[in-house]
Design a protein around this motif. Structure first.
Motif, PDB file in Angstrom:
ATOM      1  N   SER A 155       2.480   1.739  -3.425  1.00  0.00           N
ATOM      2  CA  SER A 155       1.608   2.204  -4.508  1.00  0.00           C
ATOM      3  C   SER A 155       1.099   3.615  -4.238  1.00  0.00           C
ATOM      4  CB  SER A 155       0.447   1.231  -4.738  1.00  0.00           C
ATOM      5  OG  SER A 155      -0.100   0.830  -3.532  1.00  0.00           O
ATOM      6  N   VAL A 208       4.302  12.502 -21.890  1.00  0.00           N
ATOM      7  CA  VAL A 208       3.331  12.567 -22.980  1.00  0.00           C
ATOM      8  C   VAL A 208       3.132  14.011 -23.434  1.00  0.00           C
ATOM      9  CG1 VAL A 208       0.948  12.136 -23.616  1.00  0.00           C
ATOM     10  CG2 VAL A 208       2.169  10.465 -22.255  1.00  0.00           C
ATOM     11  N   VAL A 209       3.056  14.923 -22.477  1.00  0.00           N
ATOM     12  CA  VAL A 209       2.862  16.331 -22.843  1.00  0.00           C
ATOM     13  C   VAL A 209       4.058  16.829 -23.652  1.00  0.00           C
ATOM     14  CG1 VAL A 209       2.660  18.669 -21.938  1.00  0.00           C
ATOM     15  CG2 VAL A 209       1.350  16.825 -20.913  1.00  0.00           C
ATOM     16  N   ARG A 211       5.744  18.781 -34.761  1.00  0.00           N
ATOM     17  CA  ARG A 211       4.572  19.448 -35.290  1.00  0.00           C
ATOM     18  C   ARG A 211       4.319  19.072 -36.752  1.00  0.00           C
ATOM     19  NH1 ARG A 211       2.915  25.133 -34.035  1.00  0.00           N
ATOM     20  NH2 ARG A 211       0.785  24.527 -34.289  1.00  0.00           N
ATOM     21  N   LYS A 212       5.397  19.068 -37.547  1.00  0.00           N
ATOM     22  CA  LYS A 212       5.250  18.820 -38.975  1.00  0.00           C
ATOM     23  C   LYS A 212       4.658  17.442 -39.220  1.00  0.00           C
ATOM     24  CE  LYS A 212       8.042  18.722 -42.890  1.00  0.00           C
ATOM     25  NZ  LYS A 212       9.345  18.194 -43.189  1.00  0.00           N
ATOM     26  N   ARG A 213       5.175  16.498 -38.470  1.00  0.00           N
ATOM     27  CA  ARG A 213       4.746  15.117 -38.584  1.00  0.00           C
ATOM     28  C   ARG A 213       3.264  14.967 -38.240  1.00  0.00           C
ATOM     29  NH1 ARG A 213       7.147  10.187 -35.727  1.00  0.00           N
ATOM     30  NH2 ARG A 213       9.235  11.012 -35.752  1.00  0.00           N
ATOM     31  N   PHE A 214       2.839  15.645 -37.172  1.00  0.00           N
ATOM     32  CA  PHE A 214       1.434  15.551 -36.761  1.00  0.00           C
ATOM     33  C   PHE A 214       0.532  16.225 -37.797  1.00  0.00           C
ATOM     34  CE2 PHE A 214       2.815  15.462 -32.039  1.00  0.00           C
ATOM     35  CZ  PHE A 214       3.158  14.126 -32.176  1.00  0.00           C
ATOM     36  N   PHE A 240       4.914  10.111 -16.155  1.00  0.00           N
ATOM     37  CA  PHE A 240       4.432   9.643 -17.439  1.00  0.00           C
ATOM     38  C   PHE A 240       3.642  10.740 -18.150  1.00  0.00           C
ATOM     39  CE2 PHE A 240       1.630   7.457 -20.288  1.00  0.00           C
ATOM     40  CZ  PHE A 240       2.514   6.613 -20.907  1.00  0.00           C
ATOM     41  N   VAL A 275       0.838  -1.196   0.000  1.00  0.00           N
ATOM     42  CA  VAL A 275       0.000   0.000   0.000  1.00  0.00           C
ATOM     43  C   VAL A 275       0.876   1.251   0.000  1.00  0.00           C
ATOM     44  CG1 VAL A 275      -1.672   1.343   1.312  1.00  0.00           C
ATOM     45  CG2 VAL A 275      -1.925  -1.124   1.137  1.00  0.00           C
ATOM     46  N   TYR A 312       6.081  15.061 -25.471  1.00  0.00           N
ATOM     47  CA  TYR A 312       6.018  14.460 -26.810  1.00  0.00           C
ATOM     48  C   TYR A 312       5.008  15.186 -27.695  1.00  0.00           C
ATOM     49  CZ  TYR A 312       4.762  11.102 -30.457  1.00  0.00           C
ATOM     50  OH  TYR A 312       4.481  10.516 -31.660  1.00  0.00           O
ATOM     51  N   ALA A 313       3.824  15.451 -27.132  1.00  0.00           N
ATOM     52  CA  ALA A 313       2.766  16.043 -27.950  1.00  0.00           C
ATOM     53  C   ALA A 313       3.117  17.467 -28.392  1.00  0.00           C
ATOM     54  CB  ALA A 313       1.443  16.032 -27.189  1.00  0.00           C
ATOM     55  N   PHE A 314       3.857  18.180 -27.550  1.00  0.00           N
ATOM     56  CA  PHE A 314       4.113  19.581 -27.885  1.00  0.00           C
ATOM     57  C   PHE A 314       5.528  19.845 -28.382  1.00  0.00           C
ATOM     58  CE2 PHE A 314       0.300  19.847 -25.387  1.00  0.00           C
ATOM     59  CZ  PHE A 314      -0.425  20.800 -26.080  1.00  0.00           C
ATOM     60  N   TRP A 315       6.351  18.817 -28.506  1.00  0.00           N
ATOM     61  CA  TRP A 315       7.723  18.986 -28.988  1.00  0.00           C
ATOM     62  C   TRP A 315       7.693  19.645 -30.364  1.00  0.00           C
ATOM     63  CZ3 TRP A 315      11.648  18.425 -25.836  1.00  0.00           C
ATOM     64  CH2 TRP A 315      12.945  18.386 -26.358  1.00  0.00           C
ATOM     65  N   TYR A 319       5.101   7.963 -10.662  1.00  0.00           N
ATOM     66  CA  TYR A 319       5.325   7.459 -12.008  1.00  0.00           C
ATOM     67  C   TYR A 319       4.218   7.921 -12.950  1.00  0.00           C
ATOM     68  CZ  TYR A 319       2.342   3.569 -13.558  1.00  0.00           C
ATOM     69  OH  TYR A 319       1.320   2.830 -14.063  1.00  0.00           O
ATOM     70  N   LEU A 320       2.999   8.060 -12.416  1.00  0.00           N
ATOM     71  CA  LEU A 320       1.923   8.551 -13.286  1.00  0.00           C
ATOM     72  C   LEU A 320       2.164  10.005 -13.689  1.00  0.00           C
ATOM     73  CD1 LEU A 320      -1.414   7.062 -11.999  1.00  0.00           C
ATOM     74  CD2 LEU A 320      -0.490   6.979 -14.304  1.00  0.00           C
TER      75      LEU A 320
END
Ligand code: HEM
Lengths: 551, 62
Positions: free
Chosen positions: B13, B28-29, B38-41, B24, B10, B31-34, B20-21
């Protein structure tokens, strides 16, 4: 040449032989199961496997000498398994929804069980849930995932037989499950009722599916893997994990249908609802979001509103859902903090869920006139709205004191169907109406008016269903917790049952409308293939050899 | 051997689970805003529209 000839004619003779071997081995396994289990109901399933695999083996055998396929198959997409998948999905939809209307009617008029053992509510209910979730939903997911992965990767499926193995093997699993319930075979885990041998078979099928999908992605001709594929991948991977962990069980013997789970007591409950909730998340949500992120922009002819948002909500959904399952076990022996954890993550889930629903609706912003004119696009728009509603409701129901009122009542059933009818089924129909003319290379659907009829039957059916269950659920919950002045319960259980009667009739009626809509859809799709002229080839209908614009 | 009882699990966790969350989430943020993603997305966004219905032959980005 009929359809089967044409489909088998696509395979080289080596592939036909390999497929025949697979049928043979499966049929033998069925025969062995039947023989070892000849004193048990499992014998029927041995026979079913034998007939199923033997039947396909026979089809192959009689066509083994067809001419070899000509030309380079790599220059076209592999659409045969997709067409079969759509057909199977619609057939299961009619079956599953019919069973739903029947069990709904049984709740209002119990005589409709006709005194049969096989036709009691307890046996028919799982034929409905398995029929719609796995039969309809699963086939729709397999078919659309095969389509989306090829089109977004601009590569042909990485296999000739494996797509058929996945599709047909999966349907064998569904048949084993549904026929088992009628025979009284069940391991009593909700949405995972099928017994150990069917579960083992599904593992083989599912791992093949996973490898096929990965290998197709590896062949892609696009630098970036389009987000719809991420959702389909999450669906495939997580369902594999859930299925294996939840179904760990020891059969009584090799010749016996019954098995016992290895999970004891409250751990069993937790594993079951970790499975159950993530089945909602990854079977009934992730894969269908994959459909939404591909077919909605394609149909609207507009790119998704925000690609970044779709990535953020993907990871949000993937990671939050995993922890939410314990909200199904509020006020049980499960440790309090685990319940609180599930509740917290359920509330947080609202953020990525609404991000997806909002992303879909904002994509349509500026194209509302098309939503008005095109019932297919409207199916998808309504699906996004119901997705927003049902996830809001879910996060609300997961709050412990709210759940104290809603748990065990029809409110849960109302929530389920806002999700299952309003979201899952509507997005599927919208995707199919987009897909069918393209796949069969027809100019359009046979009748736009019938798509319109289907849309309104679905909306009316869903609303009647959901409102009936919201009402009855809240009345039920309140009746069960009303006390008299001396602290005794004010109503007996039967009192609350009597109060449900009109709602049960309304629910059966709403379901009937939805079923009729699905039948109208089947007819329209059938006539599209039969009667609509072939589309003229578009000018740019050539393989792309050089650089892609925008690179 | 470390005693892995209920309390220990307990505690683990409740502390590391959170970190870790959050870590994580940050990844992700980022990665999304790097910026160079942008061009790839943007390309991915429009890549699904307006396409002929045939598989491609080459890997244009290689
Ligand atoms: C944010 C998203 C969602 C959350 C937090 C959520 C939460 C919940 C909660 C709290 C329950 C009631 C548990 C109980 O009292 O027994 C439930 C039941 C259920 N929900 Fe959802 N829900 C969500 C979205 C969906 C969606 C989109 C579907 C799609 C069909 C769905 C399908 C179901 C099903 C099938 C059940 C019934 C489980 C049973 O058999 O008891 N849910 N959900």
């Amino acid at each position: 040449m009929n359809v089967t000839d044409r489909m088998i004619g696509q395979l080289t003779s080596g592939e036909r032989e390999a497929a025949l071997v697979i049928c043979g081995v499966t049929a033998l396994a069925g025969a062995a199961l039947g023989l070892v289990g000849r004193h048990d109901v499992v014998a029927w399933h041995g026979l079913l496997i034998l007939l199923f695999a033997g039947g396909f083996g026979f089809l192959l055998m009689t066509r083994i000498g067809l001419p070899e396929p000509t030309g380079d198959r790599g220059t076209s997409y592999y659409d045969d398994p997709i067409k079969a998948g759509i057909t199977l999905a619609m057939a299961w939809a009619v079956f599953g929804m019919f069973m739903g209307v029947w069990v709904a009617a049984q709740l209002a008029w119990p005589d409709l069980a006709f005194d049969g053992g096989w036709s009691t509510f307890g046996r028919l209910r799982p034929t409905h849930t398995t029929g719609v979730i796995f039969g309809f939903g699963g086939n729709a997911l397999i078919a659309t995932s095969f389509h989306v992965v090829q089109r977004t990767s601009r590569a042909r499926l990485a296999g000739q037989i494996s797509p058929w193995f996945v599709l047909l093997g999966y349907n064998l699993f569904c048949l084993l499950a549904v026929s088992g319930y009628l025979l009284g075979v069940t391991q009593s885990k909700e949405y995972a009722e099928a017994e150990w041998y069917a579960d083992l078979w599904l593992v083989i099928v599912w791992v093949t599916y996973f490898i096929l999908y990965l290998r197709t992605l590896a062949r892609r001709r696009e630098p970036h893997i389009y987000v719809a594929n991420w959702y389909f991948m999450a669906f495939i991977v997580v369902v594999a994990i859930l299925h294996i962990v939840n179904n760990l069980a020891l059969p009584v013997s090799w010749g016996h249908a019954k098995s016992y789970t290895i999970w004891p007591g409250v751990q069993d409950a937790m594993v079951q609802w970790w499975y159950g909730h993530n089945a909602v998340a990854f079977f009934l949500t992730a894969g269908f979001l994959g459909m939404l992120y591909y077919y909605l922009p394609v149909r609207a002819e507009r790119p998704i509103f925000s690609y970044r948002l779709s990535i953020l909500s993907f990871w949000g959904i993937t990671f939050f859902y995993m922890w939410a399952g314990s909200h199904h076990l509020h006020y049980t022996a499960l440790p309090h903090w685990v319940q609180t954890l599930g509740m917290t993550f359920s509330v947080m889930l609202l953020v990525p869920s609404w991000a997806s629903a909002g992303n879909a609706l904002l994509t349509l912003n500026g194209a509302w006139h098309r939503v008005r004119d095109d019932a297919t696009l409207r199916f998808m728009m309504a699906a996004a709205v119901f997705y927003g509603i049902s996830t809001f409701e879910g996060s609300f129901l997961a709050i412990r004191p709210v759940n104290a009122l809603s748990h065990y009542t029809d409110w849960t059933v109302g929530h389920v169907h806002a999700g299952a009818l309003g979201w899952v089924a509507l997005i599927t129909f919208g995707s199919f109406y987009t897909l069918v003319p393209r796949l069969w290379k027809r100019e359009r659907m046979y009748s736009a008016a019938l798509v319109e009829v289907h849309f309104w039957l679905s909306i009316a059916g869903t609303l009647i269903y959901v409102f009936a269950m919201w009402n009855s659920g809240i009345i039920q919950g309140l009746m069960w917790r009303t006390y008299t002045e001396d602290g005794a319960l004010a109503y007996s259980f039967v009192d609350s049952l009597v109060a449900m009667y009109p709602y049960y009739i309304a629910r059966a009626f709403g379901g009937l409308l939805f079923l009729i809509g699905a039948i109208v859809g089947c007819y329209n799709m059938w006539m599209t293939v039969r009667a609509v002229p072939e589309a003229t080839r578009r000018a740019a209908d050539e393989p792309v050899a050089a650089a892609v614009p925008g690179e | 051997m470390i005693d892995l009882d209920h309390q220990a699990v307990v505690a683990f966790s409740k502390s590391w689970g959170l970190f870790y969350l959050m870590g994580f989430f940050l990844c992700v943020v980022v990665y999304a805003f790097w910026p160079s993603n942008r061009k790839r997305f943007d390309h991915a966004k429009i890549s699904i529209l307006d396409r002929d219905d045939k598989p491609g032959k080459s890997r244009p980005w290689k």
